[in-house]
Write an enzyme that holds these catalytic residues in place. Structure first.
Site, PDB file in Angstrom:
ATOM      1  CE  LYS A  59      -5.411  -5.379  12.242  1.00 34.28           C
ATOM      2  NZ  LYS A  59      -6.350  -4.308  11.910  1.00 34.28           N
ATOM      3  CB  SER A  61       1.579  -7.270   9.500  1.00 34.46           C
ATOM      4  OG  SER A  61       1.575  -8.169   8.423  1.00 34.46           O
ATOM      5  CB  THR A 119      -0.077  -9.598   5.460  1.00 28.38           C
ATOM      6  OG1 THR A 119      -0.041  -9.987   6.836  1.00 28.38           O
ATOM      7  CG2 THR A 119      -0.613 -10.752   4.636  1.00 28.38           C
ATOM      8  CB  ALA A 120       0.683  -5.529   1.927  1.00 24.78           C
ATOM      9  CG  HIS A 163      -5.269   0.314   5.177  1.00 28.90           C
ATOM     10  ND1 HIS A 163      -5.507  -0.882   5.810  1.00 28.90           N
ATOM     11  CD2 HIS A 163      -4.190   0.844   5.795  1.00 28.90           C
ATOM     12  CE1 HIS A 163      -4.619  -1.068   6.765  1.00 28.90           C
ATOM     13  NE2 HIS A 163      -3.807  -0.033   6.776  1.00 28.90           N
TER      14      HIS A 163
END
Length: 287
Positions: A59, A61, A119-120, A163
């Site tokens: 996993k 981003s 991505t944030a 989150h």
């Protein structure tokens, strides 16, 4: 007896990932290889993937994809993409007199972010370009669970959070400057690409995608079975917050990106590449 080799995978200990992969990680997906799981924050996997030092499946981003697409394939399932689930920009106090906090108040300020390849962070830079005159000041990278205490304690001026912080930031006495998910959705009409599942291009990505989908289907059909696994890794979250986290981040895009999901990824990374925030790359590698 099967002699199928095991598969190395890395994902975060967050409830959405443990919910999605519970069935596969516990041998409940027929025919799927045994998983050797490494639990790692997404900032760690982003850099492992870029250095080709990570496991076969992980996993990362969506923002980190331009650095790895020559060696890893984006899988159409297992990740986090949706609406109403974007990162938030938080500050400690509202302005005196109750004045509205907006992007202009962050000009030249010190901001903490969870990763420079998240991505944030990408959404944050695109938002800053549009909403913060002159840009922000120093950007400091720190683990996401340390950001809200740092803002509360005045160590930094503002923080970019992800989150479960969406649900818990008021308990730190913090104020939301911007919901970057809402900004992105209003600006583009598209959902927000957050976390992607990638696999080395030498692997059978169709088979891996099938096993992930079967794991997702099992989780939805048996939501209580994964509860103890989720809470073991939930980093002191309450069961209620963990459930809210899952409900927000595990959705139809977790099973299949579809045309809308791929369009969102292409829009985010295409815009970022045009502004020089990520390396230029061939968008066709995303599919």
């Amino acid at each position: 007896m099967s002699t199928q080799p095991s598969l190395n995978i890395a994902y975060s200990p967050c409830p959405n990932d443990t919910f999605i992969f519970h069935a596969w990680a516990h041998g409940l997906v027929p025919g799927a290889p045994k998983l050797n799981v490494t639990y790692a924050d997404i900032d760690i996997t982003n850099h492992l993937a870029a250095r080709l030092e990570g496991p076969e499946v992980m996993k990362i981003s969506y923002a980190a994809l331009p650095w790895v697409l020559n060696d890893y394939r984006l899988l159409p399932c297992g990740g986090a993409l949706g609406r109403g689930c974007g990162p938030l920009v938080l500050t400690k106090n509202s302005l005196e007199g109750g004045a509205h906090i907006n992007g202009a108040t962050l000009s030249g300020k010190r901001i903490a972010v969870p990763s420079e390849r998240s991505t944030a962070y990408l959404l944050f830079r695109l938002w800053v370009e549009q909403q913060v005159p002159g840009g922000v000041g120093e950007v400091i990278v720190m683990p996401f669970h340390e950001i809200m205490p740092a803002v509360r304690d005045g160590k930094i001026d503002a923080g970019l959070v992800i989150h479960e912080a969406r649900f818990t930031y008021p308990t730190y006495g913090l104020h939301m400057v911007a919901d970057l998910g809402s900004w992105w959705e209003s600006d583009t009409g598209l959902p927000i690409p957050l976390g992607a599942i990638i696999a080395r291009r030498t692997l059978d990505s169709e088979a891996i995608s099938r096993w992930i989908r079967e794991s997702v289907d099992y989780a939805w059909a048996n939501p209580d079975v994964s509860q103890s696994y989720i809470m073991d890794y939930a980093q002191e979250l309450s069961p209620e917050v963990a459930k809210s986290h899952i409900d927000l981040y595990v959705n139809s895009f977790s099973r299949d990106l579809g045309e809308e999901g791929y369009s969102a990824v292409e829009a985010l990374l295409g815009r970022a590449a045009a502004q020089g925030l990520v390396p230029s790359f061939d968008l066709s590698l995303l599919r």
